[in-house]
Design a protein around this motif. Structure first.
Motif, PDB file in Angstrom:
ATOM      1  N   HIS A 167       9.245  10.367   0.768  1.00 58.34           N
ATOM      2  CA  HIS A 167       9.290   9.879   2.133  1.00 58.34           C
ATOM      3  C   HIS A 167       7.858   9.818   2.657  1.00 58.34           C
ATOM      4  N   GLY A 168       7.724   9.362   3.904  1.00 60.00           N
ATOM      5  CA  GLY A 168       6.404   9.212   4.496  1.00 60.00           C
ATOM      6  C   GLY A 168       6.012   7.754   4.619  1.00 60.00           C
ATOM      7  N   PRO A 169       5.000   7.465   5.442  1.00 60.51           N
ATOM      8  CA  PRO A 169       4.589   6.065   5.659  1.00 60.51           C
ATOM      9  C   PRO A 169       4.242   5.333   4.377  1.00 60.51           C
ATOM     10  N   SER A 170       3.625   6.024   3.418  1.00 60.40           N
ATOM     11  CA  SER A 170       3.284   5.373   2.150  1.00 60.40           C
ATOM     12  C   SER A 170       4.024   6.020   0.981  1.00 60.40           C
ATOM     13  N   CYS A 171       5.126   6.709   1.268  1.00 61.58           N
ATOM     14  CA  CYS A 171       5.964   7.335   0.239  1.00 61.58           C
ATOM     15  C   CYS A 171       5.182   8.368  -0.577  1.00 61.58           C
ATOM     16  N   GLN A 172       4.195   8.966   0.075  1.00 64.13           N
ATOM     17  CA  GLN A 172       3.345   9.903  -0.665  1.00 64.13           C
ATOM     18  C   GLN A 172       3.888  11.328  -0.648  1.00 64.13           C
ATOM     19  N   LEU A 173       4.932  11.593   0.131  1.00 63.13           N
ATOM     20  CA  LEU A 173       5.441  12.961   0.286  1.00 63.13           C
ATOM     21  C   LEU A 173       6.743  13.138  -0.478  1.00 63.13           C
ATOM     22  N   GLU A 174       6.801  14.207  -1.292  1.00 62.10           N
ATOM     23  CA  GLU A 174       8.059  14.536  -1.959  1.00 62.10           C
ATOM     24  C   GLU A 174       8.996  15.209  -0.975  1.00 62.10           C
ATOM     25  N   CYS A 175      10.298  15.166  -1.310  1.00 60.96           N
ATOM     26  CA  CYS A 175      11.290  15.790  -0.441  1.00 60.96           C
ATOM     27  C   CYS A 175      11.021  17.284  -0.316  1.00 60.96           C
ATOM     28  N   GLN A 209       0.845  -1.192   0.000  1.00 57.80           N
ATOM     29  CA  GLN A 209       0.000   0.000   0.000  1.00 57.80           C
ATOM     30  C   GLN A 209       0.886   1.250   0.000  1.00 57.80           C
ATOM     31  N   CYS A 210       1.664   1.393  -1.052  1.00 58.41           N
ATOM     32  CA  CYS A 210       2.622   2.494  -1.138  1.00 58.41           C
ATOM     33  C   CYS A 210       2.294   3.380  -2.333  1.00 58.41           C
ATOM     34  N   SER A 211       2.536   4.674  -2.163  1.00 60.96           N
ATOM     35  CA  SER A 211       2.308   5.614  -3.263  1.00 60.96           C
ATOM     36  C   SER A 211       3.482   5.579  -4.229  1.00 60.96           C
ATOM     37  N   VAL A 265       9.118   0.969   1.077  1.00 63.23           N
ATOM     38  CA  VAL A 265      10.504   1.342   0.794  1.00 63.23           C
ATOM     39  C   VAL A 265      10.449   2.452  -0.250  1.00 63.23           C
ATOM     40  N   CYS A 266      10.646   3.663   0.196  1.00 59.09           N
ATOM     41  CA  CYS A 266      10.443   4.813  -0.691  1.00 59.09           C
ATOM     42  C   CYS A 266      11.567   4.943  -1.710  1.00 59.09           C
TER      43      CYS A 266
END
Length: 465
Positions: free
Chosen positions: A135-143, A113-115, A129-130
């Motif tokens: 980053h973020g729990p589901s890799c939904q946030l850009e640096c 369940q990753c973005s 694993v982003c």
């Protein structure tokens, strides 16, 4: 003496070697030893094959795959332990394969369940694993600005407002700056994005590194600094008024006065004292019959361009004509013929007053020579040297930059790490090879399996040691 005491008992070869003299290398997988005499691989539990590269066949496990599984029909057993059913994160007939990308857990039955595009997660826990740049729990946030890399843990090294690539850390420089970290300003005569713009200001006149607007020195004006100051004006922007009198010439840069013959003083306000004449009143009169000499020329009527007792002195620089009373009307510091007043233009200038630069494609004295440059590449109006664009050099800009150089005419040294990057010959950006990252490719990434790097683009070169 006991005969058994003479029996030689050979020692085992060091790990990784075998044979009569221990000179042969074992051909087994990683961390797998071989027999010190025969070289046969000593496979660990659950593995088989000449190099121990194969897992046990379905239904078998253990040392040399000699044990048979005791699992119900259709249930796999672990090829190492023989345990029925695969533990979370593993699959395959012998539980020897990790879950396919995008799946995890027991039986690899759960979907990550990753973005983002990768959908990569831990095969056992499902933790995302982003990819670099997220980053973020589901890799939904850009640096955030100023950070890059996996989990956005690396700080950007870009300078002068350079924008950092959130995945690789490569710097995208604003107009007016180049280099791996955007720390290099445009070279003299260049401006704009990648310093590809050629300043339109003439020889020796700088321009703004971002806009290309000419930064005129004192005594010059106009969009391309092509104009001198108006009469009686000098200094930055020609804003100050000259104090020269009696025909004295005002230096357009600092306002200092060059006095006409017969005059002296800071503002040329003093006539030569009796018995002296000429430029700066440095010549002693030598007229016959104790006559008083004319303070400007010191002699009778001399031909145009000369003065003095025997007309042996040429006019002072900047003057010409009968009695040296006429001032040269030349620009850009050009001198003139002392007799005719005709301006003598230096290389790169033309016109009656030396106020016009050479037309495109010409150079030299009188702009009589044709540039020998490729189409679209200008030449120096004074010397004819080709002004090569970024990534090119040589007399006709036909040569590419050496691997360790970049920029206009290849004048700048690359900042990329040796042996781990390619240097962009046009703008100095570093393309990192596997295992390295950052603006100059000097930072190590997480270890990855070795792969062959892709060939560099045409404008990239590997950095020399």
């Amino acid at each position: 003496m006991c005969p058994l005491c003479c029996v030689f008992i050979p020692e085992a070869c060091p790990e990784g070697l075998f044979g009569a003299r221990c000179e042969e290398l074992c051909d087994c997988g990683d961390n797998v030893s071989c027999h010190h005499v025969t070289g046969v691989c000593d496979c660990p539990l659950g593995w088989r094959g000449r190099r121990c590269e194969k897992a046990c066949l379905p239904g078998f496990f253990g040392k040399n795959c000699a044990s048979r599984c005791a699992c119900p029909p259709g249930v796999p057993c672990h090829h190492v332990t023989g345990q029925c059913g695969c533990p979370p994160g593993l699959t395959g007939s012998g539980c020897e394969k990790p879950c396919l990308p995008g799946t995890f857990g027991e039986g690899c039955a759960h979907i990550c369940q990753c973005s983002g595009a990768t959908q990569e997660c831990h095969p056992v826990t499902g933790a995302c694993v982003c990819p670099p740049g997220f980053h973020g729990p589901s890799c939904q946030l850009e640096c955030s600005p100023g950070w890059y890399g996996r989990d956005c843990e690396r700080q950007c090294q870009c300078r002068n407002g350079g924008r950092c690539d959130t995945a690789t850390g490569m710097c995208h420089c604003p107009a007016g700056f180049i280099g791996a970290d955007c720390g290099t300003g445009c070279p003299a005569g260049r401006y704009g994005q990648d310093c590809a713009g050629l300043c339109p200001c003439g020889a020796g006149v700088p321009c703004h590194p971002v806009t290309g607007d000419c930064v005129c020195p004192p005594g010059r004006a106009g969009p391309a600094c092509e104009q001198g100051c108006e009469k009686h004006r000098y200094g930055p922007g020609c804003q100050q008024r000259c104090s020269c009198r009696n025909g004295g010439l005002c230096d357009t840069a600092d306002g200092s006065c060059s006095c006409a013959p017969g005059w002296t003083g800071k503002s040329c306000e003093l006539e030569c004292p009796p018995g002296w004449f000429g430029a700066a009143c440095q010549l002693r009169c030598s007229c016959l019959h104790n006559a008083t000499c004319e303070p400007a020329t010191g002699t009778c009527r001399c031909p145009a361009g000369h003065y003095g007792p025997l007309c042996e002195h040429s006019c002072a620089p900047g003057f010409h004509g009968q009695g040296c009373r006429e001032r040269c009307d030349c620009e850009h510091g050009a001198g003139c013929d002392p007799a005719t007043g005709r301006c003598r233009c230096p290389p790169g200038l033309r016109g009656e007053r030396c106020h016009t630069g050479c037309e495109e494609g010409t150079y030299g004295e009188g702009c009589q020579h044709l540039c020998d440059c490729p189409s679209g590449v200008p030449c120096d109006p004074a010397t004819g040297r080709c002004l090569c664009p970024p990534g090119k050099t040589g007399p006709t800009c036909a040569a590419d930059c050496r691997p360790s150089r970049f920029g206009p005419d290849c004048r700048l040294p690359c900042q990329c790490a040796p042996s781990s990057s390619y240097c962009n010959a046009r703008n100095g950006q570093c393309l990192c090879l596997n295992g390295h990252t950052g603006a100059t490719c000097r930072e190590a990434t997480q270890s990855l399996p070795p792969t062959r790097p892709p060939p560099p683009p045409e404008e990239l070169w590997p950095v020399e040691e």
